[in-house]
Each structure stands twice: as structure tokens, then as C-alpha cells.
Design a protein around this motif. Structure first.
Motif, PDB file in Angstrom:
ATOM      1  N   UNK A 301       0.755  -1.163   0.155  1.00  6.69           N
ATOM      2  CA  UNK A 301      -0.008  -0.095  -0.064  1.00  6.69           C
ATOM      3  C   UNK A 301       0.890   1.265   0.294  1.00  6.69           C
ATOM      4  N   UNK A 302       1.849   1.405   0.676  1.00  6.67           N
ATOM      5  CA  UNK A 302       2.713   2.582   0.736  1.00  6.67           C
ATOM      6  C   UNK A 302       4.138   2.126   0.312  1.00  6.67           C
ATOM      7  N   UNK A 303       4.438   1.216  -0.566  1.00 11.27           N
ATOM      8  CA  UNK A 303       5.640   0.953  -1.043  1.00 11.27           C
ATOM      9  C   UNK A 303       6.135  -0.455  -0.781  1.00 11.27           C
ATOM     10  N   UNK A 304       7.529  -0.680  -1.152  1.00 11.36           N
ATOM     11  CA  UNK A 304       8.285  -1.666  -0.986  1.00 11.36           C
ATOM     12  C   UNK A 304       8.074  -2.517  -2.367  1.00 11.36           C
ATOM     13  N   UNK A 305       8.758  -3.725  -2.645  1.00  9.05           N
ATOM     14  CA  UNK A 305       8.266  -4.411  -3.656  1.00  9.05           C
ATOM     15  C   UNK A 305       8.680  -5.802  -3.476  1.00  9.05           C
ATOM     16  N   UNK A 306       7.810  -6.708  -4.059  1.00 11.64           N
ATOM     17  CA  UNK A 306       8.102  -8.177  -3.941  1.00 11.64           C
ATOM     18  C   UNK A 306       7.357  -8.861  -5.130  1.00 11.64           C
TER      19      UNK A 306
END
Length: 424
Positions: A301-306
Motif C-alpha cells: 500500500x505504501x511502497x516496497x516491492x516483492x
């Protein structure tokens, strides 16, 4: 994993006959001759990975004295065929399997222990970590990565430009994903042909492949490490559900998302009808040549990546009488030659993280990005994954559909049903 079609329940008798194979212990007679001395080995793969398997086998057969005889089995029939062959002690020398189901096979002793062989590979630490993890049992290694399919976000650059969005800037958060999808739908969706996004709303495998990476990107988990307790009734999973629930409620997802069972969920984007949506990475090479497509990691929802690291693993069957020749082939499939000149040349995802910037992939930054996600993604582990999450009659699909289309207040009870299934 192949989420494009709903997974059938593993037949009740499918694994009952397999325990007898564990008695074979070391996995059959070792070849007395050198590994590449004209031995013919047999191999099975499911239809979902036919193209990649055929390319690897053809290249190997053209360059080795040993030969591989490949049999492709319809995906929906694959697990019963493996179970039947194991019970009759008639498994092929090597066979590939959906990585999600590898723990079932290792627990039944179907794959030969190849720990010592893997440890001799100079690039062993670069093998796709999620695949290697699911092929490990009690500290021993049984499989290698065979094919990989990752979940990523595709966006249509032409539709973005027409909607007033920057065509070179895809979403970096799930919230931006929703904003951009909404913008495309509001600007271009009046004729009912273009929609902001799409997803498989009646497909358990589609949900896990496309929703779960947003949970991981947010630093969360969907299950405990043992695969016996579900966390899908709490944040960040519930935050992800809410984003898609709002998109559906506003009509941004198109009218058929709720009924989509899997077989056609990837078919709308190539037609130029969808602004942005999660897609299997393997579809990039099948897109229309004139379509301008951006690729981005799936974010929280607010970022990161996978990403969901799906695909197949491959191992030597415990009943093989040609283990040395079988290993010679398997080791070659993850060699520089096979990974670069066969897999990368055809824009396939590589089984090794150290080769992501090879000469073929580097020509397309999107492919480099996809390959880089192998080390960042996850493949969930659960002994009863298929029955719980892929079965159209299983508890996961009921929970996901209530969360997106129905009564979210039912999630705690539905999650309890998932736990019950996981713990059986």
C-alpha cells in the motif's frame, strides 16, 4: 505455480501410494560409466512449462551424447500421473513439478537427495532462493529451479498518455496503482471497452499470485513459517483487500472481474483494454510487438516491492537407475550456457540471480527488472497448499471473495476455516 487455471484438489489417493518409494533410500543404482556416455534418460513435465522444457531438452540433446526423452503431460492430470507412477515404481528419471507442491513430493521421498551434488556447483548460492527453500527437507536438498514465473505489474503506456498520466512512470505503491487505474477508467472507460484494471476475482490461485506480493512488500506475511496458520484476516492483507474492494465498487475493474475463474484473466491486457494490472512475467514475450508496456514490481500500500516466485522445480526421481546421467542434465540446465543461451535468449526468467544482467536480458530493462525480483520474492510454504488455497471449493477463495465483494466481517471465521484446512 500457474494461476491461470483453478487448481484441482489433490486426489485423496494421490499420495497414499507414494510412501513405498521411500524404501528405495539412495535412489537407485549409480551409473558405472562417466556421466555423459550416451545414456537415455526420461523426463516428465506439465504442459504449463512445455515451451521452456522443450527448449532446454533440445539444446541439451544437440550438444551431448546423453539424450533426454521428454514427455509433456496435461497440467490438470500431472499430479495424479506422478502419484500413480510412484506407486508402481515407474517414475521417469527426472520430473519437474509446480514448486508449490514440491514439499509434498519431498515428504514422500519421491526425489533423490542431491545435497552433495548441489554443494559442488560453483554458483549454488545464486540459485533461485525460493525454489531452493521449498525443495529442502530437514536440511537436505532435493530439487533445482527449472522454470520461473513471477508476478509483476504491467501498464499500457499508450492508455496512460491518453489518460493524461506520465507513460514512463508506473505505480510505486498499491495506492498509486489504484489512483492510476482510476484515472485511466475515468478518462477512457466511457465506452465500456477500456478499464482501469482487472483481476481474477473467482480464482484462488490468481489471488495468491497477485495480492500476496503486496503483503510481502509491506513487510507482512500471509502464513506462519510452518504453513499451518493463516494471517489473511489481519493487516496488511486486509489493507490490500480494501484497495481492490474499492476499485471494484467504483467499477474500475470491469464488469467480469468478479466471475473470472482464471483461464482468461490474462487475456484482456494484450488487447489494449486495461490500463494497469498484475500479470505473469512470462507473458511479456507474448505481448503484441507494437504495444508499449511498462513493467513494475508489485508494491505494498505504501511502497516496497516483492513478487510471487512461481514456476517449477526439477529433481531426480528416487527410483532412477541413471542418477549420474540425470544429474549431468540437471546441472547443465542451470549452467551459464543453458541459462543465457536458452532461457535468457527467449526472455525467460533465469534460475540464477547472478546472471540477471546477461547480454540478452540487458537489452531490455524490463527483463533485467524481472530477473532482479527473483531474489526479492517469496514462494509460500504449506504442506496442504493446494487443498487450501488453489482448490475452487477451498476456504481461501471463500475468504478472498467475501473480503473483496461481500461481508468483510466474516473474515475471522473464514480464516479459522483456512487454519483448519492447513492443519489437517
Amino acid at each position: 505455480m500457474t494461476p491461470r487455471s483453478p487448481r484441482r484438489r489433490l486426489a485423496g489417493v494421490a499420495l497414499l501410494a507414494l510412501a513405498a518409494v521411500t524404501a528405495c533410500g539412495g535412489g537407485g543404482q549409480q551409473d558405472a560409466k562417466a556421466a555423459d556416455q550416451g545414456v537415455t534418460i526420461t523426463m516428465w513435465t506439465r504442459a504449463a512449462t512445455q515451451a521452456q522444457s522443450e527448449r532446454l531438452v533440445a539444446a541439451y540433446n544437440n550438444s551431448h551424447k546423453n539424450q533426454v526423452k521428454l514427455t509433456v503431460i496435461p497440467t490438470d492430470n500431472y499430479q495424479p500421473r506422478i502419484a500413480s507412477a510412484a506407486g508402481a515404481r515407474q517414475l521417469p528419471d527426472v520430473f519437474a513439478a509446480d514448486v508449490i507442491f514440491v514439499p509434498n513430493y519431498t515428504s514422500q521421498g519421491l526425489f533423490l537427495d542431491v545435497t552433495d551434488r548441489v554443494n559442488k556447483l560453483p554458483f549454488k548460492d545464486s540459485l533461485a532462493p525460493s525454489h531452493m527453500k521449498l525443495g529442502t527437507r530437514e536440511g537436505r536438498l532435493h530439487t533445482l529451479p527449472h522454470t520461473l514465473d513471477l508476478s509483476v505489474w504491467f501498464w499500457n503506456k499508450d492508455l496512460y498518455a491518453k489518460a493524461g498520466l506520465d507513460p514512463e512512470k508506473g505505480p510505486t505503491t498499491l495506492k498509486e496503482f489504484a489512483e492510476q487505474a482510476t484515472a485511466v477508467d475515468e478518462k477512457l472507460g466511457k465506452d465500456g471497452k477500456v478499464h482501469g484494471t482487472f483481476f481474477g476475482g473467482n480464482c484462488g490461485g490468481c489471488y495468491v499470485f497477485t495480492f500476496w506480493p503486496s503483503v510481502w512488500a509491506a513487510g507482512g506475511q500471509v502464513m506462519n513459517a510452518e504453513g499451518t496458520a493463516s494471517l489473511n484476516d489481519q493487516a496488511p492483507m486486509t489493507d490490500v483487500f480494501k484497495v481492490y474492494r474499492d476499485l471494484y465498487a467504483k467499477g474500475v475493474t470491469g464488469p467480469t472481474a468478479k466471475e473470472e475463474q482464471g483461464p482468461t484473466w490474462t487475456g484482456f491486457f494484450p488487447k489494449g483494454e486495461i490500463g494497469v494490472m498484475p500479470m505473469p512475467s512470462t507473458t511479456l514475450g507474448t505481448m503484441p510487438a507494437d504495444m508499449k508496456i511498462g513493467v513494475a514490481p508489485i508494491a505494498g500500500p505504501d511502497g516496497g516491492e516483492s513478487t510471487f516466485v512461481g514456476g517449477d522445480s526439477i529433481g531426480i526421481s528416487a527410483t532412477s537407475e541413471h542418477a549420474d546421467a540425470a544429474w549431468e542434465f540437471l546441472a547443465w540446465t542451470v549452467s551459464d550456457e543453458a541459462q543465457v543461451e536458452v532461457m535468457a535468449k527467449n526472455k525467460d526468467v533465469l534460475a540464477r540471480t547472478d546472471l540477471s544482467g546477461n547480454k540478452y536480458s540487458s537489452a531490455d530493462p524490463r527483463v533485467v527488472l524481472i530477473n532482479s525480483l527473483v531474489a526479492k520474492g517469496q514462494t509460500p510454504y504449506a504442506p496442504r497448499f493446494g487443498e487450501t488455497f488453489n482448490d475452487p471449493q477451498g476456504p481461501w477463495l471463500r475468504l478472498a471473495r467475501e473480503a473483496v465483494f461481500g461481508d468483510a466481517a466474516k473474515l475471522p471465521q473464514l480464516n479459522a476455516d483456512i487454519n483448519k484446512s492447513l492443519q489437517q
